[in-house]
Write a protein that holds these residues in place. Structure first.
Motif, PDB file in Angstrom:
ATOM      1  N   SER A  20      50.686  54.189 -44.547  1.00 19.11           N
ATOM      2  CA  SER A  20      49.683  54.004 -44.284  1.00 19.11           C
ATOM      3  C   SER A  20      49.017  54.839 -43.177  1.00 19.11           C
ATOM      4  N   VAL A  21      50.006  55.285 -41.980  1.00 20.52           N
ATOM      5  CA  VAL A  21      49.629  56.312 -41.264  1.00 20.52           C
ATOM      6  C   VAL A  21      49.053  57.802 -41.821  1.00 20.52           C
ATOM      7  N   GLN A  22      49.806  58.094 -42.972  1.00 16.93           N
ATOM      8  CA  GLN A  22      49.413  59.543 -43.597  1.00 16.93           C
ATOM      9  C   GLN A  22      48.106  59.100 -44.239  1.00 16.93           C
ATOM     10  N   LYS A  23      47.874  58.098 -44.962  1.00 19.05           N
ATOM     11  CA  LYS A  23      46.626  57.521 -45.617  1.00 19.05           C
ATOM     12  C   LYS A  23      45.350  57.758 -44.593  1.00 19.05           C
ATOM     13  N   GLY A  24      45.787  57.096 -43.252  1.00 14.08           N
ATOM     14  CA  GLY A  24      44.579  57.110 -42.457  1.00 14.08           C
ATOM     15  C   GLY A  24      44.241  58.291 -41.942  1.00 14.08           C
ATOM     16  N   ALA A  63      44.570  57.142 -38.207  1.00 16.78           N
ATOM     17  CA  ALA A  63      45.964  56.234 -38.584  1.00 16.78           C
ATOM     18  C   ALA A  63      45.993  54.913 -38.349  1.00 16.78           C
ATOM     19  N   PHE A  64      45.512  54.774 -36.861  1.00 17.33           N
ATOM     20  CA  PHE A  64      45.541  53.556 -36.226  1.00 17.33           C
ATOM     21  C   PHE A  64      44.719  52.446 -36.990  1.00 17.33           C
ATOM     22  N   LYS A  65      43.285  52.967 -37.494  1.00 15.29           N
ATOM     23  CA  LYS A  65      42.405  52.254 -38.073  1.00 15.29           C
ATOM     24  C   LYS A  65      42.902  51.679 -39.335  1.00 15.29           C
ATOM     25  N   GLU A  66      43.784  52.777 -40.361  1.00 11.24           N
ATOM     26  CA  GLU A  66      44.112  52.258 -41.355  1.00 11.24           C
ATOM     27  C   GLU A  66      45.307  51.263 -41.258  1.00 11.24           C
ATOM     28  N   VAL A  67      46.174  51.507 -40.357  1.00 14.49           N
ATOM     29  CA  VAL A  67      47.203  50.426 -40.098  1.00 14.49           C
ATOM     30  C   VAL A  67      46.659  49.058 -39.832  1.00 14.49           C
ATOM     31  N   LEU A  68      45.709  48.695 -39.220  1.00 14.74           N
ATOM     32  CA  LEU A  68      45.039  47.729 -38.917  1.00 14.74           C
ATOM     33  C   LEU A  68      44.250  47.083 -40.029  1.00 14.74           C
ATOM     34  N   THR A  69      43.581  48.057 -41.038  1.00 18.64           N
ATOM     35  CA  THR A  69      42.996  47.601 -42.084  1.00 18.64           C
ATOM     36  C   THR A  69      43.939  47.179 -43.058  1.00 18.64           C
ATOM     37  N   THR A  70      45.095  47.760 -43.370  1.00 22.71           N
ATOM     38  CA  THR A  70      46.032  47.543 -44.332  1.00 22.71           C
ATOM     39  C   THR A  70      46.760  46.258 -44.049  1.00 22.71           C
TER      40      THR A  70
END
Length: 435
Positions: free
Chosen positions: A47-51, A308-315
């Motif tokens: 998730s971090v890498q995707k973000g 990265a932070f946004k993607e973790v919260l979205t996931t």
């Protein structure tokens, strides 16, 4: 919500109190948030890498090329020339209003990030030449860019909301214009009047030694080169309205209208008009471009961390949980749309994600409650701009370019974004009484 609150407080403490590098702080907080929100251990790093990939994929080329263009505009004397022409046209007393008008016009066709990177050299050239307070001069122009990003099609979020609610693009634009102008005035020049004492020493990359008048490029070359990205994007934005149906021509214009291609074309033109034509060799220009990228490397890392932070919260699905819990409250649909968008924006940091998530939640209410869809687009757009802080890449762009402390960024940038959001909502509710 407690996990999100904990992570945001942790991020603020790590950056401001513990003096941890913001990129490292984002990584630590993103991984912590992912684990606490129940994302499987083996998927947290993915998730971090995707973000990081998602946000840099869309911004890396634009920001790097924009920095190179900005550096060249500064060292060639073009920024100095532009500042002189503007001040001579309106006078030093009204230079702030001239920049606001320029930001608004430029902001209509431009994505926010591109507009920011393009306008910063112009702001700083005025600040350095006339020794004016950077935040006082710069914030109103940035406010005008922010308002157009949240309220006016053809920007991605309002355009997507128009489609989701089956609103009318032209009507939404007209309503948005009615709200945007007073919002920019109040959240821009009026609010900035209270910020004259905020200390700011903007990024040195856009600062050039003052050159003698006979060494400066002409006013036409200076304005044309600096605004070429805007000109190209405006041309491609208006192309669909010319009624041309040729599929090949449409594909070519779509390619030429891509922001990355626009910035590349603009930099190539600037390399000639402000570089080679002014007697600079490619070796010297290469050094300027390397320096420009060095100066914005930390900004790129910080933006990557916010992605990265946004993607973790979205996931984790937390945005949907927030929205569904708020839907149970009995409040007017326009206000509900604003509240949902605002809370998701504050939690996740992304205006676009906040807008689209809120739209999905309240879309059924637009039909069942007979809500004006054009006003719902603007209400959610206003909510999606609420209180930008440490989880928003825009917060860090402003902080790092203007070289501010966290505290002063909250006092200036975050307050400006909150004013835009609240004044925007007020404008929507007033319009709702008459339309």
């Amino acid at each position: 919500m407690l996990v999100i609150l904990f992570c945001i407080v942790l991020l603020i403490l790590l950056v401001s109190w513990a003096k941890v590098n913001p990129f490292l702080a984002f990584l630590l907080v993103s991984i912590t948030a992912g684990l606490m929100l129940g994302i499987p251990v083996n998927k947290v790093t993915a998730s971090v890498q995707k973000g990081i990939g998602d946000i840099l994929g869309s911004l890396l080329i634009i920001i790097c090329l924009g920095a190179m263009l900005g550096k060249l505009v500064a060292v060639s004397g073009a920024a100095q020339k532009i500042a002189e022409v503007l001040v001579n046209a309106v006078g030093k007393k009204y230079i702030q209003w001239a920049l606001v008008a320029a930001g608004f016009i430029i902001g209509i066709p431009l994505f926010y990030g591109i507009g920011f990177v393009l306008m910063v050299p112009l702001i700083f050239s005025v600040v350095y030449k006339y020794k004016l307070p950077a935040v006082f001069i710069g914030l109103p122009m940035i406010a005008s860019l922010s308002v157009t990003h949240g309220f006016l099609p053809p920007h991605p979020s309002p355009s997507a909301l128009v489609a989701l609610f089956h609103a009318n693009m032209a009507t939404t634009f007209i309503y948005g214009l009615c709200i945007a102008i007073p919002t920019i005035i109040l959240a821009g020049p009026v609010f900035a009047g209270f910020l004259k004492k905020i200390p700011s020493e903007p990024l040195a990359t856009f600062r050039a030694e003052e050159m003698p008048a006979d060494k400066l490029p002409s006013a036409f070359i200076s304005f044309f080169t600096a605004l070429l990205p805007v000109i190209l994007l405006m041309l491609t934005a208006f192309f669909p309205y010319l009624g041309i149906k040729d599929e090949k021509a449409l594909k070519v214009m779509a390619f030429l209208g891509d922001p990355s291609i626009v910035m590349l074309i603009a930099l190539l033109v600037a390399t000639y008009t402000l570089g080679i034509k002014q007697g600079r060799g490619m070796g010297q220009l290469g050094v300027n471009y390397v320096d420009a990228v060095k100066d914005i490397s930390l900004i790129l890392l910080i933006i990557a961390g916010s992605g990265a932070f946004k993607e973790v919260l979205t996931t984790s699905g937390v945005s949907n949980e927030i929205a569904n819990s708020l839907k149970a409250f009995n409040m007017p649909p326009l206000l509900l749309g604003w509240v949902i968008a605002a809370i998701i924006r504050i939690s996740l940091g992304s205006a676009t994600v906040a807008g689209l998530t809120a739209a999905g939640i309240v879309s059924s209410l637009v039909v069942s409650e007979h809500v004006n869809p054009n006003l719902m687009v603007l209400s959610i757009g206003a909510g999606s701009l609420a209180f930008s802080h440490v989880n928003d890449s825009g917060f860090w762009l402003f902080k790092e370019y203007f070289n501010l402390s966290i505290k002063d960024t909250f006092k200036s940038w975050s307050m400006m974004e909150s004013l835009v959001s609240v004044i925007g909502l007020a404008g929507v509710l007033v319009l709702n009484l008459f339309v």
